[in-house]
Scaffold this motif. Structure first.
Motif, PDB file in Angstrom:
ATOM      1  N   SER A  72       0.966  -1.095  -0.158  1.00 10.80           N
ATOM      2  CA  SER A  72      -0.334  -0.263  -0.159  1.00 10.80           C
ATOM      3  C   SER A  72       0.954   1.405   0.181  1.00 10.80           C
ATOM      4  N   PRO A  73       0.143   2.260  -0.251  1.00  5.00           N
ATOM      5  CA  PRO A  73       1.320   3.575  -0.237  1.00  5.00           C
ATOM      6  C   PRO A  73       1.385   3.947   0.885  1.00  5.00           C
ATOM      7  N   LYS A  74       0.818   4.153   1.686  1.00  2.00           N
ATOM      8  CA  LYS A  74       0.515   4.478   3.110  1.00  2.00           C
ATOM      9  C   LYS A  74       1.678   4.118   3.669  1.00  2.00           C
ATOM     10  N   ASP A  75       1.954   2.445   3.367  1.00  2.73           N
ATOM     11  CA  ASP A  75       3.295   1.927   4.302  1.00  2.73           C
ATOM     12  C   ASP A  75       4.830   1.811   3.808  1.00  2.73           C
ATOM     13  N   ARG A  76       4.467   2.498   2.137  1.00  3.64           N
ATOM     14  CA  ARG A  76       5.876   2.503   0.922  1.00  3.64           C
ATOM     15  C   ARG A  76       6.245   4.076   1.150  1.00  3.64           C
ATOM     16  N   ILE A  77       5.646   5.259   1.837  1.00  3.46           N
ATOM     17  CA  ILE A  77       6.428   6.199   1.635  1.00  3.46           C
ATOM     18  C   ILE A  77       6.901   6.621   3.193  1.00  3.46           C
ATOM     19  N   ALA A  78       8.392   7.461   3.026  1.00  5.50           N
ATOM     20  CA  ALA A  78       8.744   7.529   4.482  1.00  5.50           C
ATOM     21  C   ALA A  78       8.951   8.652   4.104  1.00  5.50           C
ATOM     22  N   GLN A  79       8.761  10.172   5.286  1.00  7.24           N
ATOM     23  CA  GLN A  79       9.624  11.098   5.354  1.00  7.24           C
ATOM     24  C   GLN A  79      10.441  11.128   6.150  1.00  7.24           C
ATOM     25  N   ASN A  80      11.277  12.124   6.431  1.00  7.56           N
ATOM     26  CA  ASN A  80      12.372  12.880   7.395  1.00  7.56           C
ATOM     27  C   ASN A  80      12.669  14.214   7.491  1.00  7.56           C
ATOM     28  N   ILE A  81      13.471  14.688   7.759  1.00 10.54           N
ATOM     29  CA  ILE A  81      13.848  15.999   8.321  1.00 10.54           C
ATOM     30  C   ILE A  81      15.342  15.809   9.403  1.00 10.54           C
ATOM     31  N   GLU A  82      16.122  16.139   8.509  1.00 14.87           N
ATOM     32  CA  GLU A  82      17.535  16.724   9.305  1.00 14.87           C
ATOM     33  C   GLU A  82      18.474  17.873   8.630  1.00 14.87           C
ATOM     34  N   ILE A  83      19.246  17.799  11.023  1.00 17.83           N
ATOM     35  CA  ILE A  83      19.561  18.764  10.909  1.00 17.83           C
ATOM     36  C   ILE A  83      21.039  18.746  11.250  1.00 17.83           C
ATOM     37  N   GLY A  84      21.750  19.689  10.619  1.00 18.56           N
ATOM     38  CA  GLY A  84      23.107  19.629  11.160  1.00 18.56           C
ATOM     39  C   GLY A  84      24.167  20.370  10.783  1.00 18.56           C
ATOM     40  N   LYS A  85      25.518  20.340  10.352  1.00 21.34           N
ATOM     41  CA  LYS A  85      26.546  21.376   9.895  1.00 21.34           C
ATOM     42  C   LYS A  85      27.600  21.453   9.328  1.00 21.34           C
ATOM     43  N   SER A  86      27.624  22.209   8.517  1.00 18.58           N
ATOM     44  CA  SER A  86      28.343  21.987   7.401  1.00 18.58           C
ATOM     45  C   SER A  86      29.880  22.577   7.402  1.00 18.58           C
ATOM     46  N   PHE A  87      30.715  22.106   7.160  1.00 17.32           N
ATOM     47  CA  PHE A  87      32.672  21.324   7.147  1.00 17.32           C
ATOM     48  C   PHE A  87      33.433  21.328   5.684  1.00 17.32           C
ATOM     49  N   ASN A  88      32.785  22.324   4.899  1.00 20.85           N
ATOM     50  CA  ASN A  88      32.989  22.586   3.143  1.00 20.85           C
ATOM     51  C   ASN A  88      32.492  21.107   3.039  1.00 20.85           C
ATOM     52  N   VAL A  89      33.331  19.925   2.429  1.00 22.72           N
ATOM     53  CA  VAL A  89      32.520  19.382   2.215  1.00 22.72           C
ATOM     54  C   VAL A  89      31.940  18.241   2.332  1.00 22.72           C
ATOM     55  N   ILE A  90      31.570  18.301   3.497  1.00 22.69           N
ATOM     56  CA  ILE A  90      30.974  17.932   4.728  1.00 22.69           C
ATOM     57  C   ILE A  90      29.937  18.004   5.281  1.00 22.69           C
ATOM     58  N   ASP A  91      28.828  16.982   6.022  1.00 21.46           N
ATOM     59  CA  ASP A  91      27.346  17.544   6.383  1.00 21.46           C
ATOM     60  C   ASP A  91      27.480  16.454   7.337  1.00 21.46           C
ATOM     61  N   LEU A  92      27.326  17.027   8.594  1.00 25.43           N
ATOM     62  CA  LEU A  92      27.041  16.216  10.021  1.00 25.43           C
ATOM     63  C   LEU A  92      25.922  16.253  10.467  1.00 25.43           C
ATOM     64  N   GLY A  93      24.636  15.656  10.591  1.00 22.90           N
ATOM     65  CA  GLY A  93      23.638  15.645  10.896  1.00 22.90           C
ATOM     66  C   GLY A  93      22.765  14.231  11.966  1.00 22.90           C
ATOM     67  N   ILE A  94      21.905  14.413  12.125  1.00 20.06           N
ATOM     68  CA  ILE A  94      20.659  14.024  12.674  1.00 20.06           C
ATOM     69  C   ILE A  94      19.746  14.158  12.157  1.00 20.06           C
ATOM     70  N   ALA A  95      18.427  13.349  11.865  1.00 19.92           N
ATOM     71  CA  ALA A  95      17.590  12.933  10.851  1.00 19.92           C
ATOM     72  C   ALA A  95      17.152  11.942  11.850  1.00 19.92           C
ATOM     73  N   PHE A  96      15.684  12.491  11.470  1.00 19.58           N
ATOM     74  CA  PHE A  96      14.492  12.581  11.867  1.00 19.58           C
ATOM     75  C   PHE A  96      13.712  11.957  11.265  1.00 19.58           C
ATOM     76  N   GLY A  97      12.621  10.991  11.715  1.00 16.09           N
ATOM     77  CA  GLY A  97      11.503  10.550  10.551  1.00 16.09           C
ATOM     78  C   GLY A  97      10.462   9.230  10.770  1.00 16.09           C
ATOM     79  N   ARG A  98       9.927   9.073   9.706  1.00 23.54           N
ATOM     80  CA  ARG A  98       9.063   7.991   9.962  1.00 23.54           C
ATOM     81  C   ARG A  98       9.123   6.876   8.432  1.00 23.54           C
ATOM     82  N   ASN A  99       8.702   5.580   9.038  1.00 20.57           N
ATOM     83  CA  ASN A  99       8.728   4.631   7.983  1.00 20.57           C
ATOM     84  C   ASN A  99       7.795   4.505   6.765  1.00 20.57           C
TER      85      ASN A  99
END
Length: 218
Positions: A72-99
């Motif tokens: 079912s589409p309800k079981d196949r769609i996922a969402q998340n949001i991530e926040i962190g800091k950028s170090f030139n070419v690298i992003d380090l962050g923490i994501a929170f979401g649902r499956n």
């Protein structure tokens, strides 16, 4: 008198030859500017220090991603949001979401490392590696490997396409899911060499065109 004139002419000729040789030497000693020297960052990345306090903050959100396979589409769609800091070419962050989109969806918390692999104009290719925990009944370990293509559409806004894999495992079960989605990134953009731009700069740095000169009036 004739000898005096010949001496003056000879002296002037020798002086002009000396100046011409000096001018030629000066021109040859000036290195030619190439695309590599213009586009490459002057900072030596092997000596750069990760300054966490000075690093700019970014936000990356995936409002829509869908798993492949039946269901079912309800079981196949996922969402998340991530926040962190950028170090030139690298992003380090923490994501929170649902499956899934169901009311009893399983939430997850994940740490992510994203690296800017390549740039061309306003486009960039990113690779993400993540590890986290799913808050389901069994408590599943979640591992991620993702590849993305992003376009910088505004000074601090980018939109991209992403595809990757989620691996879930616990004491009883394990599964692997492939997903495709879209995402947005808010934060300082990068140059073609991967370094972050300051607030005064607008748009990605573009390569210098080599070829015919620009004609005015066109």
């Amino acid at each position: 008198m004739l000898r005096f004139l010949l001496l003056i002419v000879t002296t002037l000729g020798l002086r002009s030859n000396t100046l011409a040789q000096a001018d030629t030497t000066r021109k040859l000693s000036t290195p030619l500017q190439t695309y590599h020297s213009l586009s490459r960052s002057s900072e030596d990345s092997t000596r750069s220090i990760f300054n966490f306090k000075a690093a700019p903050i970014y936000v990356r959100t995936t409002p829509f991603s869908i798993y492949t396979g039946a269901g079912s589409p309800k079981d196949r769609i996922a969402q998340n949001i991530e926040i962190g800091k950028s170090f030139n070419v690298i992003d380090l962050g923490i994501a929170f979401g649902r499956n899934s989109l169901r009311p009893d969806t399983t939430l997850f918390l994940e740490g992510r490392v994203t690296m800017d692999v390549a740039n061309y104009g306003i486009f960039a290719n990113e690779m993400t590696i993540g590890a986290g925990w799913v808050f389901d009944k069994q408590g599943s370990l979640m591992l991620e490997l993702t590849y993305s293509i992003i376009a910088q559409i505004a000074p601090k806004v980018g939109i991209g396409l992403t595809t990757g894999y989620y691996d879930f495992s616990n004491e009883q079960t394990d599964s692997s899911k492939t997903f495709y989605g879209i995402y947005l990134r808010f934060g300082l953009l990068r140059t073609d060499s991967g370094s972050l731009l300051g607030g005064i700069m607008r748009g990605r740095s573009r390569p210098v065109r080599v070829g015919r000169p620009h004609r005015h009036g066109r």
